[in-house]
Structures are given as structure tokens and as C-alpha cells.
Write an enzyme that holds these catalytic residues in place. Structure first.
Site, mmCIF file in Angstrom:
data_model
loop_
_atom_site.group_PDB
_atom_site.id
_atom_site.type_symbol
_atom_site.label_atom_id
_atom_site.label_comp_id
_atom_site.label_asym_id
_atom_site.label_seq_id
_atom_site.Cartn_x
_atom_site.Cartn_y
_atom_site.Cartn_z
ATOM 1 N N ASP A 184 0.931 5.094 -0.171
ATOM 2 C CA ASP A 184 0.196 6.363 -0.111
ATOM 3 C C ASP A 184 0.946 7.421 -0.915
ATOM 4 O O ASP A 184 2.118 7.681 -0.632
ATOM 5 C CB ASP A 184 0.092 6.853 1.337
ATOM 6 C CG ASP A 184 -0.813 5.969 2.175
ATOM 7 O OD1 ASP A 184 -1.953 5.739 1.749
ATOM 8 O OD2 ASP A 184 -0.369 5.502 3.252
ATOM 9 N N HIS B 82 0.847 -1.197 0.000
ATOM 10 C CA HIS B 82 0.000 0.000 0.000
ATOM 11 C C HIS B 82 0.879 1.243 0.000
ATOM 12 O O HIS B 82 1.524 1.551 0.992
ATOM 13 C CB HIS B 82 -0.934 -0.027 1.213
ATOM 14 C CG HIS B 82 -1.828 1.159 1.277
ATOM 15 N ND1 HIS B 82 -2.825 1.379 0.346
ATOM 16 C CD2 HIS B 82 -1.880 2.213 2.128
ATOM 17 C CE1 HIS B 82 -3.443 2.512 0.636
ATOM 18 N NE2 HIS B 82 -2.886 3.051 1.710
ATOM 19 N N HIS C 60 -6.475 9.471 -0.347
ATOM 20 C CA HIS C 60 -7.178 9.397 0.944
ATOM 21 C C HIS C 60 -6.396 9.950 2.143
ATOM 22 O O HIS C 60 -6.880 9.833 3.274
ATOM 23 C CB HIS C 60 -7.648 7.953 1.212
ATOM 24 C CG HIS C 60 -6.536 6.952 1.209
ATOM 25 N ND1 HIS C 60 -6.197 6.238 0.069
ATOM 26 C CD2 HIS C 60 -5.680 6.551 2.172
ATOM 27 C CE1 HIS C 60 -5.184 5.442 0.361
ATOM 28 N NE2 HIS C 60 -4.851 5.609 1.636
ATOM 29 N N ASP D 115 -7.777 1.218 1.955
ATOM 30 C CA ASP D 115 -7.532 2.215 2.997
ATOM 31 C C ASP D 115 -8.486 3.402 3.080
ATOM 32 O O ASP D 115 -8.507 4.074 4.102
ATOM 33 C CB ASP D 115 -6.078 2.720 2.896
ATOM 34 C CG ASP D 115 -5.560 3.281 4.212
ATOM 35 O OD1 ASP D 115 -6.107 2.905 5.267
ATOM 36 O OD2 ASP D 115 -4.625 4.096 4.192
HETATM 37 ZN ZN LIG Z 1 -3.350 4.776 2.740
#
Ligand SMILES: [Zn+2]
Length: 1119
Positions: free
Chosen positions: A173, A171, A569, A285
Site C-alpha cells: 500500500d 501487496h 485505495h 484490495d
Molecule cells: Zn491495500
């Protein structure tokens, strides 16, 4: 599907994307002498596409005839002067407010379009019902703390073995604790580089990737050899791109314009560079999930999706019902056309401890990055063991036990076990640890038939493929096989991950940037439309010129990507570190400046009378915007116009696709100004100007603007007998204050301490002289008076250990009324074009404004709150509107500006759980009226009492809320929140229990006006005054219920703009017909969903709308 429906846009809230093949494509192909083979091949493909369009067009002459008829009919239904006549923008001395139809003609089919009765699917789950059903208690479930004990029989898989897909993921970001670029440098590039090496070592290894922002940046930095290796991994199915958006977007605060834009940007990148189309969505997420994203993924051609952050009580309920896998259907959908297969992850998190099975203490032992000696360990204090011949039997059985338990929560024998976490697989050794140990476990399991398991690495689509096969579904379609999965409608807000920790704080956190996001969205859309129109216009002109098509396309591309990045997000949510917020803010700020350059250079071309005189000088553009934002964290300021001997030319762009009358305000240095139209006649639309007390003066006039058109005005110094100065009254503590230096302006007084009234032909507001706040609102339509009281309130944070932070809202108690230590100063302004009351408190400057303009502008109250809570700690400030409407516990908030979700305030939930995201509006209603608050930025909203609306405007919080951010929210800015308050009489009430609701057509239009204001540009004083003429690309307004979401140029590359296509994205809006259409003065009508041939683009000879049947309404251009 019959072709005769080709020009109809379907669905209650459905998009159609159509291909706008600019006619220049044909011209270009005909005359192309480019020897480049690849180019010719591309042109050949385009030629085929065009041939296809031409064929469709030929088959549909009849339809075109129908469209022509519908235009004629439309013209007939709208009486004289109500339709927008061509080129009437400058006809001189017209009435100040031209007549509009007293009654908006709406065909009954348009009402029925949104008002069809709803029938729930037989195996249907409606989230509103689930919320009624659940007790929201939080008992200790044992090892699966938020769940229950799971047991099974050893022989359950004897006939059909358990199929396990372990899906490695990382994941990434695009900004959170580090900026996007820092994460890329420190982690992401290494993950992707190692991926190429490590996946090639063993063809059984798999990996998924979802963020194209990172992937494309890496792609730009690797050589062709590595790119080929990546292509091979994708071809072999070892690497899958899931979702394929620019980011994994937030789903609460994002507007559908930006959700689509970032998805298109990612998908187009994939199409061009890898030639792949994503099949499955992956969203582990985002802090709550919206059906809007499900809809967009489905329309973008995806068949499956996965979600993770859902309220723990909902997860537990779904697990017990085995409804964690379902077809997600839109609330309004009558059949199954919007269905997408969705997997909801059952446990607390997407990390390894919470994905192999119910017991995190066990699952953590199968996260081999946590082997002893590494940097991270298991908090449950039992470390993983490397798999050896000695322990493999016991380890495999322990893991299989978790797999079997997890599979008991689902209906099939196919099991998903994600294997990853944030920024995983950075180092080569981690790849070896995970892949080698798991392969040993799989080999053991698979070689022991008595275990009845088949375990392997898989991509997320491998999992869904096996799932579909096991249920008898086809690989992509929606038909349910022998083993039916349920159908679900509704959304997954407001998320709680444990206890009373509701994630409703991020609906408001960092509101300054939530507003800045919308400013970029509206300017990007304006720039996209003007750029596409300019390219088309240039082709008509046909000569070489100085228009910066390539440079502008680069600026647009960069802006799309910066806007896309901000939909992440941890970006629009306001949940990044302070310096990461500054990085995002700087990107938004630069892109706003850049798209403004596209707007002014395009507008310059379009309004120029003699195109040969066009020149492009980026350091000294001919047109300049009338406002400037000095820094990424500052509010914009108006530019002050000075006058010399020559008139200043003002170009006004109407970004809405309907004709419109709106007020334009400029700042000038003199009180003596005349406003003339383009041909030098005194523009009566501008005759009544309003000047305000402060130097510089504020000059306002009503501009009448053609749909997507550019109007031209001249401002010159000189006496204008019809210019009227505003009158003022200034009060404090109910007493009037006299101001002596009001040169050129009058003061007015009222005798008693009674409320101040401001009014226009539609509304009358009653405002307290002591508080400066609204108390009553009357509709002149039926002379009804409503109690509508505005207040400001404070929330504090709880004294418990866990306090409010960037994500969480944990208030101490119900809000307390904001009572300023000093009585506010109240300034009442009354003028011919608008009246307003501005009340200045210590923390808020609150302005209520009524426009004296017939039509949309005059129907609602404009509210602007400039909020400054930089001196506070652990305080959140909210605006509360209390009305006499008997709405009980029911209210409505929108999802992503795309659809409205009915809400119920539940006493069984804590206060913070009853807040929901408000992206475009919140409303409440009773049988006779509806009160809507439309917003220009995403914020958290609630209706905690019958008749009451509440919106959190800013929050300043001293501490971290233990979700990884590691800081409070203390970087507050002076923030301007804008709203429109709309009170509407209901003539017929919809079914109160319906799971959907629609705004009125007036509400839709008011929202458009609020979010897409007129854009004013002035000719630079350094330029020689060019000869300008108004530009209006459409022969008529779009239907009132049809929104041009975007006209997005598509070029083969950023370097080559010679072949232009544009994706035209249309949205037909559902609307509630239970409202009076009298006196709305709308300059448009509805047309039963038909798109009229209203474009005057040179393109329309070759315009075609592609419609490939009901399941393929949306044809993305890369499709
Ligand atoms: Zn995230």
C-alpha cells in the site's frame, strides 16, 4: 476501418487519445545540430512518427475538407451572435446577457449515438439481474464459510492434467498504517532488493509487482548494475509488472481524469525505464470494482485483469455458476469492443489462507512465513510444516486436494493460486521459506504422473496465457474459443465481506480530502492545458525567453504523482491513519500551490502583449491567484483587493472547452468599483455588480470567456452608475431582524410569514422562513411546480459489537431529522446577478443560490454546505432531498464521473447496502421529470424512498471497524460540500429497464461548470502594470458533448523540454435526448462526433488524429 472515419471519435462514452505533435518538433529536427547520438536516434523515431502522421494527413485531405465543411455548417446552423466570434471578448457596450440560440440544434445522430437499443449477449450476465436473483442470505457453508462443499472425482484430471500457477505477490500500500515514505524505508525497498537476489538464484522463481510509485522510487535509489539485473528478470519473464499504474487505485471515489492520469504516469515510466507494457491488471484490495477501470485497462492495451473484493453472495453465486471468469463488457457496448478477460478471486481474501483452496485452515499451513518460531502464525492453530522427504507425499496430496477443489469453481483445468499478502517477502529468509518449500511440493507433484498435475510458479500473465490457450482463445484478443466464457456487464458495488458489513462508509470518510482531491484535479488539468498552449505559443514567438518550461514541467510531474498517489485505495477512501491522512493532505496542498504557479506563469506569457517584457520571478510573480488556502486542512480564502490610483488588472481563465458566461467574484475594500474590459471600455458584462454586506465587500460580475481562453478585466475605484447593491432580509424563527449598520445596502421586507421566493428566468424557489430550507421548485419553462424539500438528517451507529468506522457504515436505524436547538439565522440576498438564501445551523451553513445568468449557470440551483461535526461522536450527517417524483425504487449514480449506473433500492438488503458511491452525480426520475444532484466531491448516496435522494456529508466515528486500520475517524475538518440541483422536464422516457442511462447535455455542462470554475488571477500590485491582451486559442467552442479531458505535455525527460509532445485526450459523452433543448442557451452544439479543426495552435499544421481501427481507438502516446 476506413480512414474516412479517422476524425470521428467513437463510442457512447469513449475516449480517443490523439497525438498532438507540436510543429516545433519538425523545426527542431531540421535545425538540430546536437551531436549526441542517442538524441539523434530519438529524433529519428520522432521523425518517423511525424512522417507517419504526415502520410495520414496527406491521405486525408478529403477529410479535412469535410471538417472545414462541418465547421461552416456549424456556423450556419448557429444564428448570429451565438457562435463565439473571434476576439469579441472586449467589444465594449454589449447587452448584459447576449442572446443565445433558443433551441440547441442537435443532430438526430447524436441522440441515437447514446440511445441505441441494448441487446444482451447470449451468455450474458447483467449485475442488476444478479441482484434481483440473489436472496442475500448468509448460510454457514462449512470450511468455506461463505460458500459450499466442493467435491470431485479422482479421475477428473486423467485426460487433461491440472495446471497450477502459484503467483508470488506482495501487496504494498502506498500509505495506510504508515506513510508512503515510511513503508518504503521499512519494508518496500527491502522487498525489491531481496527480489533481485532471490529471483536470480533460481530461474523457476517468479514475482509480480504493480505499484510504480514504489518501483520508481526504488529505481532512483539503485545502481546501474542492479537496474540491469532487473531488466534481465523482466526479459526472462521471472518478474512481471501487472497493471503498471502509479498505485492500485480505489475504484469508488476516483474520477476518471485521475484514473487515467495515474495510469499514464505509471505506463510512461515503464516505457521509458524498462520498455515494457503491462498485459494484465491486478487489483486484489480495492473495496469494490468498477467497469470504468476495466474499460481504461482495455483501452491502455491490457488483455486481462483480476479483481478480488466482491460481495460474498455474488462470489458464491458466480462460483456455483462457474462464472468467476468472464469477459467484462461495458453496459453501453453494442459489440465486444470493450471486452476484457477478468478473473474474480472466489474466496474471502487475497492472503494465503484464502487463495490455495476453500479451506483456510489447510491453506494457512502452506504459508511458510508462518512456520513455527516466526512472528506470525495460523489463527486456525495448525501450523505449517517445512517440507521434507518424510512429509512431502502427504503435504503435496493435502495441497493438491485444495487445488482440485478450487479448480471445480472454474471452467478450465488451469488454476490460479496467488501466494502473498501485505508487504510480504521483506526478508531473505521469507523468500527461502516460501520458494524452497513450494519448489519441493511442485517437484513431488510433477514427478508423480498419477497425480495428473503440473504445478509451478508463474506470473499473472503466465496464468492468463495458459487459460487462453486451454480455451482456444488467442493470446490477447477477445475471441472466445471452444470453451466459451460468459460476458458480464455492470459493477461490483456495494461490497460486503461478511454478514451485514457493507463497505459504504468509505464513500464519504474524510470528505475534506475528497474535495481537496478535486481541487487539485481541476487545477492540474488547467495547468496542463495552459502549459501545453504556452509551449506552442513560445515556438511561434521563436525567441529565447524567460518562461520556466523545465521548472514548470517538474512541478507538473510532481503534481501528477501526488494526485496519482492519492488515488490509492487507502488514500482517497479516507481509510489511512490520521498522520498518513496529513501526509497525503500536505502533498495535495503543495501540489495545488505548485500547479497554481504553472497556471500564473503560463497565463502571464499568454496574455502579455509584448512577449519580450516577460520575466519570471517565482518569489514575486506578476499574476497571483485570487484565493489562498492557508494550510492543508483549511478551506481556501479569497484575497482582498485594494485599489490605488492605477486600475487592478484581473485575468480570468476559462478551463472549459466551450464558450461560457459565468460569474466572477472578487473581494474588494471599497463599494465604489468599476469593471472595465481589457481595452478600457466599460464592460457591460460587468456593469451590474453586486456588493454584499460584509466588509470587505464582495464584487461580482459576469465574465464572458472564450473556450480555454483568458479574458482581461480592469478593476478601478470609482462610481459606476450601473453597479447595483444587493438587498438583504435577515430572519430568525420566521421573524425578520433589522440590521442597523448596513451602509450602502438596503434591507427589504415582506409582509407575512409566507415562504421567501428567489427566482431567475428559469426557476423559482420557495423557501421556508422558519427553517430556511427549500420547499418547492418551479420550472418557468412550463409553469410546473414540484415539491422539492431539503432536510438534514443524522445517523448513529449500531449498539452491536461491530460499529461504523472508516470503511463500514453500520447505522443504528433509519435517520432522524436534524432539529437544531436554536432556530437558524436565515439571510436572504437579492441582487441583479444572483439571489441566495444562507441558513446557519449549529453544524451546517447551507446556501442555496440562483444565478441570474442566461445559459447553463441559470438552470440549476447551487448548493453549498459547510459542515462542522467536530463536536459529535458516532454521528453521520446527511442531506436529504424529498421530491414528488414517482421514482419508485429506481435511481442512478455515476461511476467515476464516466458513466451512469442504474440502481435499485432493495428491501431485502440492509439500509447501508443501498448506499452507492456518487462521484459526479445521482438522479431519479419519473415519466415527466428528472431530478439530478451534481456533486463537486465524491460522497455516498442513496434513494431510500421513492422520490428521495440522500447524501452523507461527513461522519465522525469513535471506533475502529476491525479492518486493520486500528482507529476511528475523529480528525474531522470544517468541510465545504458543493452541489448543483437540476430539475428537468422529460419529453420522452427511455426504456425503464435499460441497464444504462445518460445525463442530459445540460447536466453534463452543469457538471463541468461546477467542477471546473473560472480561475481568476490579479496582477500583483508590486508589479508595474504590464500591457495585457485577451487570449483565445480556439476559433470556436468544442462540441457540447466533447470534453477535452487533458492536453498533457510529454517530454523525453523532466530536464529536457525542448521536444514537446502532448497527449490530447478527448471524451465524447453520451447524452439522453429525452429532454427539452429549449432555452438552454448553450454556446456550443453537437457535431456527430466530429472533431473540428478549431485549434489556433501553431501546431495544427501538423496535427493529426491517430486512429488505428475500432479496437485501438485510444492510442496512448507511449503506445
Ligand atoms: Zn491495500
Amino acid at each position: 476501418m476506413k480512414l474516412s472515419r479517422q476524425f470521428t471519435v467513437f463510442g457512447s462514452a469513449i475516449f480517443c487519445v490523439v497525438v498532438f505533435s507540436l510543429y516545433l518538433m519538425l523545426d527542431h529536427i531540421d535545425h538540430s545540430k546536437n551531436p549526441n547520438g542517442e538524441r539523434i536516434q530519438k529524433l529519428g523515431i520522432l521523425q518517423d512518427k511525424i512522417d507517419h502522421l504526415e502520410r495520414l494527413l496527406a491521405e486525408n485531405n478529403e477529410i479535412i475538407g469535410n471538417i472545414r465543411d462541418s465547421v461552416i455548417n456549424l456556423r450556419e446552423t448557429v444564428k448570429d451572435g451565438k457562435m463565439f466570434p473571434e476576439g469579441n471578448m472586449s467589444q465594449g457596450d454589449l447587452e448584459l446577457l447576449p442572446p443565445a440560440p433558443a433551441l440547441l440544434p442537435i443532430h438526430s445522430e447524436d441522440c441515437q449515438f447514446a440511445a441505441r437499443t441494448y441487446s444482451k449477449a447470449a451468455d450474458g450476465v447483467q449485475m442488476l439481474d444478479v441482484y434481483d436473483l440473489l436472496s442475500f442470505d448468509n448460510p454457514d457453508g462449512g470450511v468455506w464459510k461463505q460458500g459450499f462443499d466442493i467435491s470431485y472425482q479422482d479421475n477428473e484430471w486423467d485426460n487433461e492434467p491440472l495446471q497450477v500457477f502459484v503467483v508470488p505477490h506482495s501487496h504494498n500500500d502506498p500509505g495506510w498504517l504508515k506513510t508512503f515514505d515510511d513503508y518504503y524505508r521499512d519494508q518496500t525497498q527491502h522487498i525489491l532488493n531481496n527480489m533481485v537476489v532471490k529471483l536470480h538464484e533460481d530461474s523457476r522463481r517468479k514475482m509480480i509487482w504493480s505499484e510504480i510509485s514504489y518501483f520508481s522510487k526504488w529505481w532512483d535509489n539503485i545502481d546501474e548494475q542492479k537496474r540491469d539485473a532487473v531488466r534481465r528478470l523482466i526479459e526472462s519473464g521471472q518478474l512481471e509488472v501487472a497493471t503498471g499504474g502509479w498505485v492500485m487505485p480505489d475504484e469508488a471515489n476516483t474520477h476518471y481524469f485521475a484514473l487515467i492520469d495515474q495510469l499514464v504516469e505509471g505506463h510512461q515510466w515503464l516505457e521509458r525505464n524498462l520498455g515494457v507494457k503491462p498485459k494484465t491488471g491486478w487489483a486484489v484490495d480495492p473495496f469494490g470494482h468498477t467497469p470504468t477501470q476495466a474499460y481504461l485497462l482495455r483501452q491502455a492495451g491490457l488483455s486481462n485483469m483480476l479483481i478480488q473484493r466482491v460481495h460474498y453472495s455474488v462470489k458464491k453465486h458466480f462460483a456455483s455458476q462457474k462464472t468467476l471468469e468472464f469477459f467484462w463488457r461495458q453496459n453501453w457496448d453494442q459489440d465486444s469492443s470493450s471486452d476484457i478477460l477478468c478473473h474474480m478471486m472466489p474466496f474471502y481474501s487475497y492472503d494465503v489462507p484464502h487463495t490455495c483452496g476453500p479451506d483456510p485452515k489447510i491453506c494457512c499451513q502452506f504459508d511458510f512465513k508462518r512456520l513455527p518460531g516466526g512472528r506470525i502464525s495460523c489463527p486456525w492453530r495448525i501450523p505449517p510444516q517445512a517440507i521434507t522427504d518424510n512429509n512431502v507425499q502427504e503435504r503435496a496430496q493435502t495441497l493438491l486436494d485444495q487445488y482440485r477443489k478450487k479448480s471445480k469453481l472454474f471452467r478450465t483445468n488451469v488454476l490460479l493460486a496467488p501466494l502473498g499478502d501485505d508487504f510480504r517477502y521483506t526478508e531473505a529468509v521469507e523468500w527461502d521459506q516460501q520458494f524452497e518449500n513450494y519448489q519441493k511440493l511442485f517437484d513431488y507433484m510433477n514427478s508423480h504422473p498419477e497425480l495428473h498435475v503440473q504445478a509451478q510458479f508463474g506470473t499473472i500473465s503466465d496464468y492468463f496465457e495458459a487459460l487462453r490457450k486451454s480455451t482456444g482463445m488467442d493470446p490477447v484478443g477477445m475471441n472466445v474459443g471452444q470453451l466459451a466464457l460468459p460476458v458480464l456487464s455492470g459493477d461490483f458495488f456495494t461490497y460486503a465481506d461478511r454478514d451485514d458489513h457493507y463497505w459504504s462508509g468509505y464513500f464519504t470518510s474524510r470528505p475534506f480530502y475528497k474535495r481537496l482531491d478535486r481541487v487539485l484535479e481541476s487545477h492540474l488539468r488547467a495547468a496542463e492545458v495552459l502549459y501545453s498552449l504556452t509551449l506552442a505559443n513560445i515556438q511561434k514567438y521563436g525567441q529565447p525567453n524567460d518562461y520556466p518550461a523545465v521548472d514548470n514541467y517538474k512541478l507538473l510531474t510532481e503534481a501528477r504523482r501526488n494526485l496519482g498517489l492519492f488515488q490509492h485505495h487507502d488514500a482517497i477512501t479516507g481509510t489511512g491513519k490520521d498522520w498518513v491522512v496529513v501526509d497525503y493532505g500536505t502533498r495535495l496542498f503543495h501540489s495545488i500551490l505548485n500547479v497554481k504557479r504553472v497556471i500564473v506563469s503560463s497565463a502571464h506569457w499568454l496574455v502579455l502583449k509584448d512577449k519580450q517584457t516577460y520575466y519570471h520571478d517565482p518569489s514575486n510573480p506578476v499574476l497571483q491567484m485570487d484565493d489562498v488556502q492557508p494550510a492543508q486542512d483549511a478551506l481556501p480564502r479569497k484575497i482582498i483587493f485594494e485599489f490605488f490610483t492605477v486600475p487592478r488588472l484581473l485575468v480570468v481563465y476559462n478551463p472549459t472547452e466551450q464558450a461560457r458566461m459565468s460569474m466572477v467574484t472578487v473581494y474588494v475594500t471599497t463599494p465604489k468599483v468599476r469593471v472595465l474590459n481589457a481595452v478600457g471600455l466599460r464592460s457591460s458584462k460587468c456593469s451590474s455588480s453586486q456588493l454584499m454586506v460584509f466588509i470587505p465587500r464582495q464584487l461580482s460580475f459576469v465574465a464572458q470567456a472564450a473556450p480555454l481562453g483568458l479574458s482581461v478585466y480592469q478593476l478601478m475605484e470609482g462610481m459606476e452608475p450601473r453597479t447595483e447593491a444587493a438587498k438583504y432580509m435577515i430572519l430568525q424563527d420566521g421573524r425578520q431582524i433589522s440590521i442597523s449598520e448596513l451602509e450602502h445596502f438596503q434591507q427589504f421586507y415582506q409582509q407575512d410569514a409566507a415562504p421567501v421566493h428567489i427566482e431567475n428566468p428559469h426557476l423559482k424557489l420557495s423557501i421556508s422562513t422558519a427553517t430556511g430550507l427549500l420547499e418547492k421548485m418551479s420550472l418557468k419553462e412550463d409553469d410546473s411546480e414540484h415539491l422539492i424539500k431539503v432536510e438534514f438528517v443524522w445517523y448513529g451507529t449500531t449498539s452491536n459489537k461491530d460499529k461504523s468506522g472508516a470503511y463500514l457504515f453500520l447505522p443504528d436505524k433509519e435517520a432522524t431529522i436534524y432539529s437544531p436547538s436554536q432556530p437558524p439565522v436565515v439571510r436572504v440576498t437579492k441582487g441583479p446577478l444572483f439571489s441566495e438564501v444562507t441558513t446557519t445551523f449549529t453544524h451546517i451553513t447551507h446556501t442555496l443560490r440562483l444565478y441570474n445568468i442566461q445559459g447553463v449557470e441559470g438552470q440549476s440551483v447551487e448548493i453549498c454546505n459547510t459542515v462542522d461535526i467536530r463536536g459529535e461522536t458516532n454521528h453521520e450527517i446527511a442531506m436529504r432531498i424529498t421530491s414528488d417524483l414517482n421514482s419508485k425504487d429506481r435511481f442512478f449514480t455515476d461511476l467515476n464521473g464516466y458513466q451512469v449506473q442504474p440502481r435499485k433500492t432493495l428491501a431485502k438488503l440492509p439500509l447501508q447496502a443501498n448506499f452507492y458511491p456518487m462521484t459526479s452525480m445521482v438522479y431519479l426520475q419519473d415519466s415527466s421529470a428528472r431530478l439530478s444532484l451534481l456533486t463537486a466531491q465524491s460522497l455516498g448516496a442513496a434513494s431510500l424512498k421513492s422520490g428521495q435522494l440522500e447524501v452523507i456529508m461527513d461522519r465522525r466515528l469513535n471506533q475502529d471497524d476491525n479492518r486493520g486500520l486500528g482507529q476511528g475517524v475523529l480528525d474531522n475538518k470544517i468541510t465545504a460540500n458543493s452541489f448543483r440541483l437540476l430539475l428537468e422536464k422529460r419529453s420522452s422516457a427511455e426504456e425503464e429497464s435499460a441497464p444504462y442511462s445518460y445525463p442530459s447535455i445540460l447536466s453534463h455542462m452543469s457538471y463541468m461548470y461546477l467542477n471546473h470554475p473560472l480561475i481568476s488571477m490579479a496582477v500583483s500590485q508590486r508589479s508595474e502594470s504590464p500591457s495585457l491582451t485577451p487570449y483565445s486559442p480556439l476559433s470556436a467552442s468544442f462540441p457540447c458533448d466533447m470534453h477535452l479531458v487533458n492536453l498533457r505535455a510529454i517530454h523525453l525527460s523532466t530536464e529536457d523540454t525542448s521536444i514537446a509532445q502532448a497527449a490530447l485526450i478527448l471524451h465524447r459523452k453520451g447524452f439522453d435526448c429525452g429532454f427539452s433543448n429549449r432555452n438552454t442557451a448553450l454556446l456550443c452544439t453537437t457535431t456527430r462526433g466530429k472533431v473540428k479543426q478549431i485549434t489556433r495552435l501553431p501546431t495544427h499544421r501538423h496535427t493529426s488524429l491517430i486512429y488505428r481501427g475500432p479496437k485501438d481507438c485510444l492510442t496512448w502516446l507511449w503506445g
